[in-house]
Design a protein around this motif. Structure first.
Motif, PDB file in Angstrom:
ATOM      1  N   ILE A 111     -30.937  42.557 -15.260  1.00 39.48           N
ATOM      2  CA  ILE A 111     -31.003  44.016 -15.129  1.00 39.48           C
ATOM      3  C   ILE A 111     -30.018  44.679 -16.089  1.00 39.48           C
ATOM      4  CG2 ILE A 111     -30.530  45.968 -13.587  1.00 39.48           C
ATOM      5  CD1 ILE A 111     -31.658  44.226 -11.295  1.00 39.48           C
ATOM      6  N   ARG A 112     -28.801  44.143 -16.168  1.00 39.40           N
ATOM      7  CA  ARG A 112     -27.816  44.714 -17.091  1.00 39.40           C
ATOM      8  C   ARG A 112     -28.269  44.559 -18.545  1.00 39.40           C
ATOM      9  NH1 ARG A 112     -23.592  42.318 -17.675  1.00 39.40           N
ATOM     10  NH2 ARG A 112     -23.761  40.494 -16.315  1.00 39.40           N
ATOM     11  N   LEU A 113     -28.872  43.426 -18.857  1.00 42.05           N
ATOM     12  CA  LEU A 113     -29.402  43.235 -20.213  1.00 42.05           C
ATOM     13  C   LEU A 113     -30.534  44.226 -20.488  1.00 42.05           C
ATOM     14  CD1 LEU A 113     -29.480  39.325 -20.449  1.00 42.05           C
ATOM     15  CD2 LEU A 113     -27.969  40.879 -21.703  1.00 42.05           C
ATOM     16  N   ASP A 114     -31.344  44.486 -19.479  1.00 41.13           N
ATOM     17  CA  ASP A 114     -32.429  45.464 -19.640  1.00 41.13           C
ATOM     18  C   ASP A 114     -31.878  46.858 -19.871  1.00 41.13           C
ATOM     19  OD1 ASP A 114     -34.296  43.487 -19.314  1.00 41.13           O
ATOM     20  OD2 ASP A 114     -34.703  43.921 -17.203  1.00 41.13           O
ATOM     21  N   TYR A 115     -30.777  47.204 -19.178  1.00 40.58           N
ATOM     22  CA  TYR A 115     -30.144  48.503 -19.400  1.00 40.58           C
ATOM     23  C   TYR A 115     -29.683  48.629 -20.850  1.00 40.58           C
ATOM     24  CZ  TYR A 115     -29.947  49.870 -14.447  1.00 40.58           C
ATOM     25  OH  TYR A 115     -30.260  50.248 -13.166  1.00 40.58           O
ATOM     26  N   LEU A 155     -34.067  57.838 -16.208  1.00 36.92           N
ATOM     27  CA  LEU A 155     -33.394  58.935 -16.898  1.00 36.92           C
ATOM     28  C   LEU A 155     -33.107  58.588 -18.348  1.00 36.92           C
ATOM     29  CD1 LEU A 155     -30.839  60.268 -14.277  1.00 36.92           C
ATOM     30  CD2 LEU A 155     -33.113  61.077 -14.780  1.00 36.92           C
ATOM     31  N   LEU A 156     -33.227  57.305 -18.676  1.00 38.93           N
ATOM     32  CA  LEU A 156     -32.944  56.904 -20.048  1.00 38.93           C
ATOM     33  C   LEU A 156     -33.918  57.584 -20.991  1.00 38.93           C
ATOM     34  CD1 LEU A 156     -32.366  53.100 -19.455  1.00 38.93           C
ATOM     35  CD2 LEU A 156     -30.638  54.792 -20.030  1.00 38.93           C
ATOM     36  N   GLY A 157     -33.382  58.525 -21.757  1.00 40.67           N
ATOM     37  CA  GLY A 157     -34.193  59.181 -22.750  1.00 40.67           C
ATOM     38  C   GLY A 157     -34.826  60.485 -22.310  1.00 40.67           C
ATOM     39  N   ILE A 158     -34.920  60.726 -20.995  1.00 39.73           N
ATOM     40  CA  ILE A 158     -35.618  61.927 -20.529  1.00 39.73           C
ATOM     41  C   ILE A 158     -34.969  63.194 -21.074  1.00 39.73           C
ATOM     42  CG2 ILE A 158     -35.822  63.391 -18.472  1.00 39.73           C
ATOM     43  CD1 ILE A 158     -37.045  61.162 -17.016  1.00 39.73           C
ATOM     44  N   ILE A 217     -41.121  65.194  -9.330  1.00 44.04           N
ATOM     45  CA  ILE A 217     -40.575  64.265 -10.323  1.00 44.04           C
ATOM     46  C   ILE A 217     -39.502  63.417  -9.650  1.00 44.04           C
ATOM     47  CG2 ILE A 217     -39.345  63.980 -12.499  1.00 44.04           C
ATOM     48  CD1 ILE A 217     -40.544  66.505 -13.520  1.00 44.04           C
ATOM     49  N   VAL A 218     -39.718  62.105  -9.613  1.00 47.57           N
ATOM     50  CA  VAL A 218     -38.748  61.168  -9.047  1.00 47.57           C
ATOM     51  C   VAL A 218     -37.974  60.542 -10.205  1.00 47.57           C
ATOM     52  CG1 VAL A 218     -38.404  59.095  -7.657  1.00 47.57           C
ATOM     53  CG2 VAL A 218     -40.242  60.701  -7.069  1.00 47.57           C
ATOM     54  N   LYS A 219     -36.675  60.792 -10.242  1.00 44.51           N
ATOM     55  CA  LYS A 219     -35.826  60.325 -11.339  1.00 44.51           C
ATOM     56  C   LYS A 219     -34.877  59.235 -10.849  1.00 44.51           C
ATOM     57  CE  LYS A 219     -35.698  64.906 -13.557  1.00 44.51           C
ATOM     58  NZ  LYS A 219     -34.799  65.973 -14.021  1.00 44.51           N
ATOM     59  N   GLY A 220     -34.395  58.453 -11.792  1.00 39.61           N
ATOM     60  CA  GLY A 220     -33.411  57.434 -11.448  1.00 39.61           C
ATOM     61  C   GLY A 220     -33.400  56.343 -12.492  1.00 39.61           C
ATOM     62  N   ALA A 221     -32.384  55.496 -12.441  1.00 35.38           N
ATOM     63  CA  ALA A 221     -32.283  54.390 -13.390  1.00 35.38           C
ATOM     64  C   ALA A 221     -33.450  53.426 -13.192  1.00 35.38           C
ATOM     65  CB  ALA A 221     -30.951  53.661 -13.199  1.00 35.38           C
ATOM     66  N   ARG A 222     -33.663  52.584 -14.162  1.00 34.75           N
ATOM     67  CA  ARG A 222     -34.769  51.641 -14.062  1.00 34.75           C
ATOM     68  C   ARG A 222     -34.489  50.579 -12.989  1.00 34.75           C
ATOM     69  NH1 ARG A 222     -36.339  47.163 -17.826  1.00 34.75           N
ATOM     70  NH2 ARG A 222     -36.631  48.617 -19.541  1.00 34.75           N
ATOM     71  N   LYS A 241     -24.395  58.785 -17.999  1.00 33.24           N
ATOM     72  CA  LYS A 241     -24.469  59.459 -16.705  1.00 33.24           C
ATOM     73  C   LYS A 241     -25.885  59.972 -16.456  1.00 33.24           C
ATOM     74  CE  LYS A 241     -22.491  63.305 -14.023  1.00 33.24           C
ATOM     75  NZ  LYS A 241     -23.759  64.031 -13.821  1.00 33.24           N
ATOM     76  N   ASP A 242     -26.467  60.638 -17.461  1.00 25.96           N
ATOM     77  CA  ASP A 242     -27.833  61.130 -17.324  1.00 25.96           C
ATOM     78  C   ASP A 242     -28.822  59.988 -17.128  1.00 25.96           C
ATOM     79  OD1 ASP A 242     -27.098  63.775 -17.531  1.00 25.96           O
ATOM     80  OD2 ASP A 242     -27.453  63.895 -19.686  1.00 25.96           O
ATOM     81  N   ALA A 243     -28.484  58.830 -17.666  1.00 19.37           N
ATOM     82  CA  ALA A 243     -29.344  57.662 -17.511  1.00 19.37           C
ATOM     83  C   ALA A 243     -29.262  57.070 -16.114  1.00 19.37           C
ATOM     84  CB  ALA A 243     -28.953  56.597 -18.546  1.00 19.37           C
ATOM     85  N   GLY A 244     -28.244  57.465 -15.350  1.00 20.82           N
ATOM     86  CA  GLY A 244     -28.094  56.960 -13.996  1.00 20.82           C
ATOM     87  C   GLY A 244     -27.423  55.606 -13.906  1.00 20.82           C
ATOM     88  N   VAL A 245     -26.788  55.144 -14.995  1.00 21.22           N
ATOM     89  CA  VAL A 245     -26.187  53.813 -14.975  1.00 21.22           C
ATOM     90  C   VAL A 245     -24.661  53.847 -14.878  1.00 21.22           C
ATOM     91  CG1 VAL A 245     -28.124  52.755 -16.164  1.00 21.22           C
ATOM     92  CG2 VAL A 245     -26.226  53.644 -17.504  1.00 21.22           C
ATOM     93  N   ILE A 246     -24.065  55.048 -14.889  1.00 21.99           N
ATOM     94  CA  ILE A 246     -22.644  55.184 -14.563  1.00 21.99           C
ATOM     95  C   ILE A 246     -22.474  56.452 -13.718  1.00 21.99           C
ATOM     96  CG2 ILE A 246     -21.911  54.105 -16.727  1.00 21.99           C
ATOM     97  CD1 ILE A 246     -20.927  56.942 -17.609  1.00 21.99           C
ATOM     98  N   SER A 247     -21.341  56.546 -13.036  1.00 21.61           N
ATOM     99  CA  SER A 247     -20.971  57.778 -12.335  1.00 21.61           C
ATOM    100  C   SER A 247     -19.562  58.164 -12.761  1.00 21.61           C
ATOM    101  CB  SER A 247     -21.051  57.598 -10.818  1.00 21.61           C
ATOM    102  OG  SER A 247     -20.308  56.476 -10.393  1.00 21.61           O
ATOM    103  N   ILE A 248     -19.285  59.460 -12.750  1.00 23.71           N
ATOM    104  CA  ILE A 248     -18.010  59.984 -13.241  1.00 23.71           C
ATOM    105  C   ILE A 248     -17.232  60.606 -12.090  1.00 23.71           C
ATOM    106  CG2 ILE A 248     -16.890  61.533 -14.882  1.00 23.71           C
ATOM    107  CD1 ILE A 248     -19.404  61.509 -16.562  1.00 23.71           C
ATOM    108  N   CYS A 249     -15.971  60.237 -11.971  1.00 21.65           N
ATOM    109  CA  CYS A 249     -15.067  60.806 -10.968  1.00 21.65           C
ATOM    110  C   CYS A 249     -13.983  61.590 -11.714  1.00 21.65           C
ATOM    111  CB  CYS A 249     -14.442  59.687 -10.132  1.00 21.65           C
ATOM    112  SG  CYS A 249     -13.328  60.251  -8.828  1.00 21.65           S
ATOM    113  N   TYR A 250     -13.974  62.923 -11.537  1.00 21.80           N
ATOM    114  CA  TYR A 250     -13.075  63.784 -12.303  1.00 21.80           C
ATOM    115  C   TYR A 250     -11.738  63.996 -11.595  1.00 21.80           C
ATOM    116  CZ  TYR A 250     -16.935  65.034 -15.413  1.00 21.80           C
ATOM    117  OH  TYR A 250     -17.957  64.999 -16.321  1.00 21.80           O
TER     118      TYR A 250
END
Length: 444
Positions: free
Chosen positions: A221-225, A124-127, A24-29, A281-290
């Motif tokens: 691309i941003r509008l598509d997201y 990842l959007l929706g998966i 399974i290859v995952k990632g943002a659109r 985050k799960d959608a792959g369109v942001i990343s989180i730095c804790y």
């Protein structure tokens, strides 16, 4: 024009593994998943069965007789008699599986059956937000894909592994770059920051040798997201998720880059938005730095889940959110530093993410000590500072010299400067950030 990607080598290794599992290859659109998989398939298989659940919704009935491989193959051939299945020489590709996630349940059966190779792909959007009967744990391999990193951009520009190995050698030997070498890579790096790594954007740049129409592609691309947010998110969450996504550039522009919910709205509260951030985050369109509780090892578990910074995993998309005047300035003058270092900081976060490095920062409660990022070797914690200017590194020096931080022996500074070492601080130019994980491995 195919752009070489790091997944290419992974796919060959996957095929060469006699005990390979369905993949399974995952990632943002729009990061190149389908293109890379199809490029690999045409090169290594004589028979390919490709099914796209978005473009061909009729295939959403192929599980009607059960999850076993034979029933699925029978139903596929009933729907399209031209599709053939040849034992030991067929690659079955299920694309856009976020539209039909139940197909993941069949992967165990395909592995047990063993006659056909299977690759699934999807954004990842929706998966993670649709019911799946089973995810075939132990019978599949997952691969996380991102937009192109700086190394892949260099490949697209014609640079090869020999030249990239030379960059790493300079870092290891602490050998400053010559003026020509430094200026060439600096220019390439700034072009990459503005473009980002979306294949459609990079391809446009390579084919035209200019930035022409690249901003239009990024905006689309941003509008598509955002369209995907409306498509996959449920109910009122759509508005909140979109609000978080749009607000990231604004928050990164602040001196205090910690994400603040009250900037989303006067009465916004964290409990209302936590799920939205997880969704993105799960959608792959942001990343989180804790934010770390304390700058010490280990890193996992040593952070505050309620204090974090948010970044775009593609700096080009972040830059595309700026106003027209800023866009013109960046493309003409390549001056990222005027934006309070936010763009450089986002690039470093992006480079770390794509290397598989965790994203952590630290800020003392009284604000007397703050560090942008932390990485580690086996036994040492290493603070990493991102400098958009030539100012001294007060926090970095404090972390290294203070005995309270016993896991820290030296630091790294990434900036618009050549390789150097002073006061236990290793300095590298920004364009070396993509090699940091390989560099750290050499330090063990």
């Amino acid at each position: 024009m195919y752009l070489k990607r790091k997944i290419d080598e992974f796919l060959v290794q996957w095929k060469n593994n006699k005990d390979r599992l369905p993949l399974i290859v995952k990632g943002a659109r729009q990061i190149g998943k389908t293109e890379s998989i199809n490029h690999f398939a045409k090169k290594y298989y004589s028979n390919i069965v490709y099914i796209n659940f978005v473009l061909e919704p009729k295939y959403k009935t192929i599980l009607s007789d059960g999850y076993d491989a034979d029933s699925i193959v029978k139903n596929i051939t009933l729907l399209d008699t031209k599709k053939k299945f040849i034992k030991d020489d067929t690659l079955l590709i299920f694309d856009e599986i976020q539209e039909y996630p139940d197909i993941a349940t069949s992967l165990k059966s395909f592995k047990v059956d063993g006659k056909y190779d299977v690759i699934c792909s999807g954004s990842l959007l929706g998966i993670h937000y649709q019911k799946i009967h089973s995810n075939s744990v132990g019978y599949k391999t997952d691969y996380e894909m991102y937009s192109m990193d700086f190394e892949e951009f260099l490949w697209a520009k014609g640079y090869d592994d020999t030249q990239i190995a030379d960059l790493l050698k300079h870092m290891i030997l602490q050998k400053p770059f010559g003026q020509t070498q430094f200026e060439v890579y600096k220019k390439l790096f700034l072009d990459y920051c503005i473009l980002g790594g979306m294949p459609a954007v990079v391809r446009q740049y390579i084919e035209t040798n200019s930035f022409s129409n690249t901003l239009e592609i990024q905006n689309q691309i941003r509008l598509d997201y955002e369209e995907d947010i409306r498509k996959y998110a449920q109910g009122l969450e759509q508005t909140k998720i979109a609000s978080v996504y749009r607000n990231i550039p604004v928050q990164l522009a602040k001196e205090n880059k910690k994400f603040q919910y009250n900037k989303l709205g006067k009465n916004a509260r964290s409990r209302e938005y936590t799920g939205c951030i997880d969704w993105l985050k799960d959608a792959g369109v942001i990343s989180i730095c804790y934010c770390l509780h304390f700058p010490e090892l280990p890193l996992k578990g040593n952070y505050d889940e309620n204090k974090f910074k948010l970044y775009y995993p593609d700096t080009g998309l972040l830059i595309s959110t700026l106003d027209e005047e800023a866009q013109d300035d960046l493309r003409a003058n390549k001056n990222l530093g005027i934006y309070k270092g936010a763009l450089y900081e986002n690039f470093v976060a992006e480079a770390f993410l794509k290397q598989g490095l965790g994203l952590y920062y630290y800020k003392k409660e009284n604000a007397t000590l703050e560090e942008d990022f932390f990485v580690r070797t086996k036994d040492v914690l290493i603070p990493v500072e991102v400098k958009a200017n030539k100012n001294s590194s007060k926090s970095l020096n404090q972390l290294i010299s203070n005995k309270n931080y016993s896991d820290i022996h030296y630091g790294i500074k990434l900036g618009d400067s050549n390789i150097g070492f002073e006061n236990n601080i290793y300095t590298f130019p920004y364009f070396c950030a993509f090699l940091l994980k390989r560099y750290l491995k050499k330090q063990n």
